[in-house]
Design a protein around this motif. Structure first.
Motif, PDB file in Angstrom:
ATOM      1  N   UNK A  65       0.831  -1.215   0.000  1.00  0.00           N
ATOM      2  CA  UNK A  65       0.000   0.000   0.000  1.00  0.00           C
ATOM      3  C   UNK A  65       0.858   1.254   0.000  1.00  0.00           C
ATOM      4  N   UNK A  66       1.808   1.327   0.942  1.00  0.00           N
ATOM      5  CA  UNK A  66       2.563   2.570   1.089  1.00  0.00           C
ATOM      6  C   UNK A  66       3.478   2.779  -0.121  1.00  0.00           C
ATOM      7  N   UNK A  81       9.081   2.456   6.588  1.00  0.00           N
ATOM      8  CA  UNK A  81      10.154   2.616   5.603  1.00  0.00           C
ATOM      9  C   UNK A  81       9.662   3.453   4.427  1.00  0.00           C
ATOM     10  N   UNK A  82       8.470   3.103   3.944  1.00  0.00           N
ATOM     11  CA  UNK A  82       7.900   3.818   2.805  1.00  0.00           C
ATOM     12  C   UNK A  82       7.626   5.278   3.120  1.00  0.00           C
ATOM     13  N   UNK A  83       7.171   5.544   4.350  1.00  0.00           N
ATOM     14  CA  UNK A  83       6.876   6.926   4.733  1.00  0.00           C
ATOM     15  C   UNK A  83       8.168   7.753   4.728  1.00  0.00           C
ATOM     16  N   UNK A 107       4.763  14.521   3.156  1.00  0.00           N
ATOM     17  CA  UNK A 107       3.588  13.731   3.558  1.00  0.00           C
ATOM     18  C   UNK A 107       2.914  14.287   4.810  1.00  0.00           C
ATOM     19  N   UNK A 108       1.579  14.188   4.843  1.00  0.00           N
ATOM     20  CA  UNK A 108       0.795  14.591   6.010  1.00  0.00           C
ATOM     21  C   UNK A 108       0.112  13.354   6.572  1.00  0.00           C
ATOM     22  N   UNK A 109      -0.105  13.381   7.878  1.00  0.00           N
ATOM     23  CA  UNK A 109      -0.796  12.257   8.517  1.00  0.00           C
ATOM     24  C   UNK A 109      -2.003  12.760   9.295  1.00  0.00           C
ATOM     25  N   UNK A 110      -3.122  12.042   9.187  1.00  0.00           N
ATOM     26  CA  UNK A 110      -4.240  12.239  10.111  1.00  0.00           C
ATOM     27  C   UNK A 110      -4.057  11.205  11.212  1.00  0.00           C
TER      28      UNK A 110
END
Lengths: 367, 178
Positions: free
Chosen positions: A68-69, A96-98, A172-175
């Motif tokens: 997915x990431x 890792x992907x983030x 990248x942003x995170x909720x």
């Protein structure tokens, strides 16, 4: 999933469902995810909405969180508005992907509907991924913009906000939200439907994107995070840090409740802010002047405002659904001026308003 | 107006649906609502409960220490929630399968023989609607018309032929409270 009753534009739905609806309406290009409680309704709702037949948005159940990431990484590299969602153990798999997405200076949205950990843990609400979300999570010097909704309405609103900030700063942003807001139903007004951006618009708005348009741009865009020359890698890091300083200067968001005359302060985010608010009502009835500061962005964190308030109040309580994580940032902000105490539960247990009130009373007594 | 309600029973009894339909009905009446479920990983069995708050004003905490009203469908839930009803509050329960009856004297206790009535009506799946009928009669928080509208929104269209059975159950539940 629930059917959506409407009165005007008002609908009743779960926080997770609101995320899905808001993403389609934002004009999101793709979602890649793998089911995990307590956020599976995001994928379920997207599948039920079938946006591939209306806006052309891709919805794909990947074979794993790793897949997915990395699909998000690839989609973001082409300038598309893409996102994924998961819950704590799944988000750990994505780290890792983030880190790669942050290093690639790519806009993407990641939703973490937290459950009790560590390990596979429970399926019940928690806020124990605060450190992971705000202090890195993956390797290297990077930050995510971290948004913490407290209601179903904010779940819907922060999808658009998250994408806008991610594209504005190419990061990248995170909720970051606990399972409680994901699972609960409330009234929500959904944003209007926007069209997805056309290829021409992506080309114009994302001159960095790897879209295979070298003929139009006069150059090839290559997205990579590998840099074998350390001097160049340091320059890259300096650029990332410059971006983070701009975000810290411009994007701190918070909400205050009854702080004007406050002699005591609570600092809480997400569901805990609402539970704290209920405790504040009871405390105020008993004549205790207590207010609340709710960080909306957990990174960048409202250090300055908390620092100011620490000159006004006698003590600060930090109710969290964890062993005490955000309290470290509150302590940094207060620079030892006043006592700062944690109260909370772990492993998926939600503290009740009376537990928060008891903790407030013991803080006042000790003082 | 503010009504804080806990509904609790076994998973599969329709506790969460009952709460959802009530929340919809209140929404249609222009109220603020929260619906906060709590249940384990089991699809059936286990215990399930839902906190529903209806209010004229913004709702702060969606979870609570005590409630104005409890709707209780099994012994475990009665043992857990009887003590959480506010003094002067209301406890509605189905005596079916209850071995230790509620004992408090400072609250309004309303037994509703819903399990018995649902078999008389002939559609056991409307069990939760009997209790919802009892609740709205006892508390007057939403109208039966709004409940029917809420039900229509909640029930998938392929089940709309069951609206009649559900309305019958709601009205029978109202009668049981008297």
């Amino acid at each position: 999933m629930s059917n959506n009753g409407t009165k005007g534009d008002v609908v009743l739905m779960k926080g997770n469902e609101a995320i899905a609806h808001a993403a389609v309406r934002y004009g999101c290009d793709g979602y890649f995810g793998y089911p995990i409680t307590p956020q599976s309704e995001v994928l379920e709702t997207l599948e039920a909405l079938m946006p591939w037949e209306t806006t052309g948005m891709v919805v794909l159940q990947a074979e794993s969180e790793l897949a997915s990431i990395n699909m998000v990484y690839a989609g973001a590299a082409t300038g598309k508005a893409v996102f994924t969602s998961s819950s704590s153990p799944g988000i750990s798999l994505m780290q890792e992907g983030i880190s790669y997405i942050a290093a690639g200076e790519l806009p993407a949205l990641i939703v973490n509907v937290m459950r009790g950990g560590p390990g596979l843990g429970t399926i019940h609400p928690s806020q124990s991924d605060y450190f992971q979300a705000t202090k890195g999570g993956g390797h290297g010097d990077y930050h995510l913009i971290v948004l913490a909704p407290k209601s179903v309405q904010e779940m819907a609103d922060f999808v658009g906000l998250g994408f806008d900030l991610a594209f504005k700063y190419r990061t990248p942003a995170m909720i970051l939200v606990d399972g409680m807001v994901g699972q609960m139903m409330e009234k929500v007004v959904l944003p209007p439907q926007r069209p997805r951006r056309t290829d021409e618009e992506v080309l114009e708005q994302c001159p960095w994107a790897a879209t295979g348009d070298a003929d139009k741009r006069g150059r090839n865009n290559i997205i990579t995070t590998l840099e074998l020359d350390s001097h160049v890698m340091e320059k890259n890091n300096e650029r990332f840090q410059e971006t983070y300083r701009r975000i810290e200067a411009n994007e701190v968001r918070y909400e205050e409740y009854m702080t004007d005359d406050a002699e005591w302060l609570m600092v809480a985010f997400g569901s805990m802010a609402r539970i704290s608010q209920a405790a504040i009502h009871t405390a105020r009835e008993a004549g205790i002047k207590v207010g609340l500061l709710r960080p909306i962005t957990l990174w960048p964190f409202p250090y300055e405002r908390i620092s100011e308030l620490s000159r006004q109040v006698k003590g600060i309580l930090v109710p969290e659904m964890n062993a005490g994580q955000m309290i470290e940032d509150v302590r940094l902000a207060t620079e030892g001026r006043v006592p700062v105490k944690h109260c909370g539960r772990m492993g998926g247990i939600i503290p009740s308003p009376s537990e928060v009130l008891t903790a407030l009373n013991s803080l006042i007594e000790v003082k | 107006m503010k009504e804080e309600i806990i509904m609790a029973g076994f998973g599969g009894q329709g506790v969460l649906s009952m709460g959802k339909i009530l929340a919809y009905a209140a929404l249609l009446d222009g109220k603020e609502v929260t619906w906060m479920p709590s249940y384990g990983p089991e699809q059936r069995g286990g215990t399930a409960n839902v906190t529903v708050i209806l209010s004229d004003n913004e709702i702060s905490s969606p979870i609570l220490d005590e409630y104005d009203t409890a709707v209780i469908l099994n012994q475990q839930s009665l043992d857990k929630f009887e003590r959480t009803v506010k003094p002067g509050g209301t406890l509605i329960y189905d005596p079916y399968g209850i071995h230790h009856k509620p004992t408090r004297t400072d609250i309004n206790i309303i037994p509703v023989n819903a399990m018995e009535a649902t078999f008389e009506l002939g559609n056991p799946k409307t069990y939760n609607m009997l209790l919802l009928g009892a609740l709205i009669k006892a508390r007057g928080i939403v109208s039966v018309e709004d409940v029917m509208k809420g039900l229509k929104k909640t029930l998938p269209e392929r089940h709309h032929h069951l609206l009649g059975d559900n309305e019958k159950a709601i009205r029978r539940g109202m009668e049981l409270v008297g």
